[in-house]
Scaffold this motif. Structure first.
Motif, PDB file in Angstrom:
ATOM      1  N   GLY A 104       0.809  -1.211   0.000  1.00  0.00           N
ATOM      2  CA  GLY A 104       0.000   0.000   0.000  1.00  0.00           C
ATOM      3  C   GLY A 104       0.841   1.259   0.000  1.00  0.00           C
ATOM      4  N   LEU A 105       1.941   1.239   0.758  1.00  0.00           N
ATOM      5  CA  LEU A 105       2.852   2.383   0.787  1.00  0.00           C
ATOM      6  C   LEU A 105       3.422   2.657  -0.603  1.00  0.00           C
ATOM      7  CD1 LEU A 105       4.618   4.427   2.468  1.00  0.00           C
ATOM      8  CD2 LEU A 105       6.299   2.579   2.596  1.00  0.00           C
ATOM      9  N   VAL A 122       2.161   1.797  -3.520  1.00  0.00           N
ATOM     10  CA  VAL A 122       1.104   2.254  -4.427  1.00  0.00           C
ATOM     11  C   VAL A 122       0.821   3.734  -4.210  1.00  0.00           C
ATOM     12  CG1 VAL A 122      -1.349   2.022  -4.970  1.00  0.00           C
ATOM     13  CG2 VAL A 122       0.060  -0.027  -4.690  1.00  0.00           C
ATOM     14  N   LEU A 123       0.811   4.177  -2.950  1.00  0.00           N
ATOM     15  CA  LEU A 123       0.487   5.566  -2.650  1.00  0.00           C
ATOM     16  C   LEU A 123       1.604   6.522  -3.060  1.00  0.00           C
ATOM     17  CD1 LEU A 123      -1.174   5.219   0.875  1.00  0.00           C
ATOM     18  CD2 LEU A 123      -2.302   5.896  -1.256  1.00  0.00           C
ATOM     19  N   LEU A 124       2.861   6.111  -2.862  1.00  0.00           N
ATOM     20  CA  LEU A 124       3.973   7.039  -3.062  1.00  0.00           C
ATOM     21  C   LEU A 124       4.615   6.961  -4.445  1.00  0.00           C
ATOM     22  CD1 LEU A 124       5.866   6.812   0.368  1.00  0.00           C
ATOM     23  CD2 LEU A 124       4.114   8.430  -0.351  1.00  0.00           C
ATOM     24  N   GLY A 138       3.468   6.579  -7.703  1.00  0.00           N
ATOM     25  CA  GLY A 138       2.927   7.506  -8.702  1.00  0.00           C
ATOM     26  C   GLY A 138       3.639   7.386 -10.033  1.00  0.00           C
ATOM     27  N   GLU A 148      10.999   3.896  -1.160  1.00  0.00           N
ATOM     28  CA  GLU A 148       9.873   4.751  -1.506  1.00  0.00           C
ATOM     29  C   GLU A 148       9.961   6.114  -0.829  1.00  0.00           C
ATOM     30  OE1 GLU A 148       7.939   3.987  -3.880  1.00  0.00           O
ATOM     31  OE2 GLU A 148       8.759   1.964  -4.051  1.00  0.00           O
ATOM     32  N   GLU A 195      10.969  10.091  -2.612  1.00  0.00           N
ATOM     33  CA  GLU A 195      10.198  11.314  -2.464  1.00  0.00           C
ATOM     34  C   GLU A 195      11.094  12.543  -2.353  1.00  0.00           C
ATOM     35  OE1 GLU A 195       6.500  11.676  -2.041  1.00  0.00           O
ATOM     36  OE2 GLU A 195       6.921   9.902  -3.249  1.00  0.00           O
TER      37      GLU A 195
END
Length: 254
Positions: free
Chosen positions: A83-84, A86-88, A90, A241, A245
């Motif tokens: 989930g992490l 998928v969210l970060l 992009g 991840e 960022e």
């Protein structure tokens, strides 16, 4: 007005009001230190050392007595890392040579040779300690989860000493992704192995070995190893991840 922030504050306050009484009741009803062990704890202490030749009863409970629960927890961890990502992730790329974000208020310090040298001494010692923690999980406090966290920390030391591009080249994310996936599959495989011999899921079918030795514990060391692989890969993937960022986006990226 930021209604989203107000909603989060409201949910937090409601949760505190609902859960606080339960927390207080649990705290008040906890047995005093040194009280007689409940029947379950007494049975575990009486049986585990002789049944599994494991002197660390906590690890024996986690990786044997309630191993199915532990298996579920490992997959919760894998799902959380997925989930992490998928969210970060992009629209980011996967190139290992990306540059850190540069802003006028943020000075990028030069690489310190002293820190790099110190970390090159610390890194092998940390890796060796993680192996020790994993191998002795059934004997002393430790196990696969703790060892995986320590080993992932060693990978972070490499980033702190040699920088992000060097770290990405030395620890390719695809390797860590495979490590996490293989660890999760191995957790299930350790449980299914006894079934090939007509036993139950996670039922021990291996020789018990000798007490206070690395050969003790039956299936526990194998389960430890599988969990250590999944935890190491998962934590390093999370680090990738988060660090992605902080890099400078290239043309065409958001």
């Amino acid at each position: 007005m930021n209604y989203g922030k107000l909603l989060r504050y409201a949910l937090c306050i409601v949760s505190l009001v609902v859960l606080a009484p339960a927390v207080v009741l649990v705290a008040l009803r906890m047995p005093a230190f040194g009280d007689t062990l409940p029947a379950y704890g007494a049975a575990i202490n009486a049986q585990v050392p002789s049944m599994r030749q494991a002197t660390n009863v906590v690890t024996a409970v986690i990786f044997d007595v309630r191993g199915v629960d532990t298996l579920g927890e490992e997959f919760i961890f894998v799902a959380a890392i997925t989930g992490l990502a998928v969210l970060l992730r992009g629209g980011r790329g996967e190139d290992a040579s990306r540059k850190p974000i540069h802003t006028d208020a943020r000075r990028l310090p030069a690489r310190s040779e002293a820190i790099a040298l110190l970390i090159r001494w610390m890194l092998p010692a940390t890796v060796a300690f993680s192996i020790y923690v994993m191998a002795h999980g059934q004997l002393t406090p430790g196990g696969g989860f703790q060892a995986g966290a320590v080993l992932a920390s060693a990978m972070l030391l490499l980033f702190l000493g040699d920088g992000y591009p060097s770290w990405r080249q030395t620890v390719p994310p695809i390797v860590m992704q495979w490590l996490e996936a293989l660890g999760a599959v191995a957790c299930v495989g350790v449980g299914l192995l006894p079934m090939a011999f007509g036993a139950g899921f996670l039922e021990n079918v291996l020789p018990q070995g000798q007490p206070k030795s690395l050969t003790g514990g039956g299936l526990i060391p194998l389960f430890n190893l599988a969990v250590g692989m999944a935890i190491t890969g998962g934590f390093v993937n999370a680090l990738v991840e988060f660090l992605e960022e902080t890099r400078e986006p290239e043309e065409g990226e958001r």
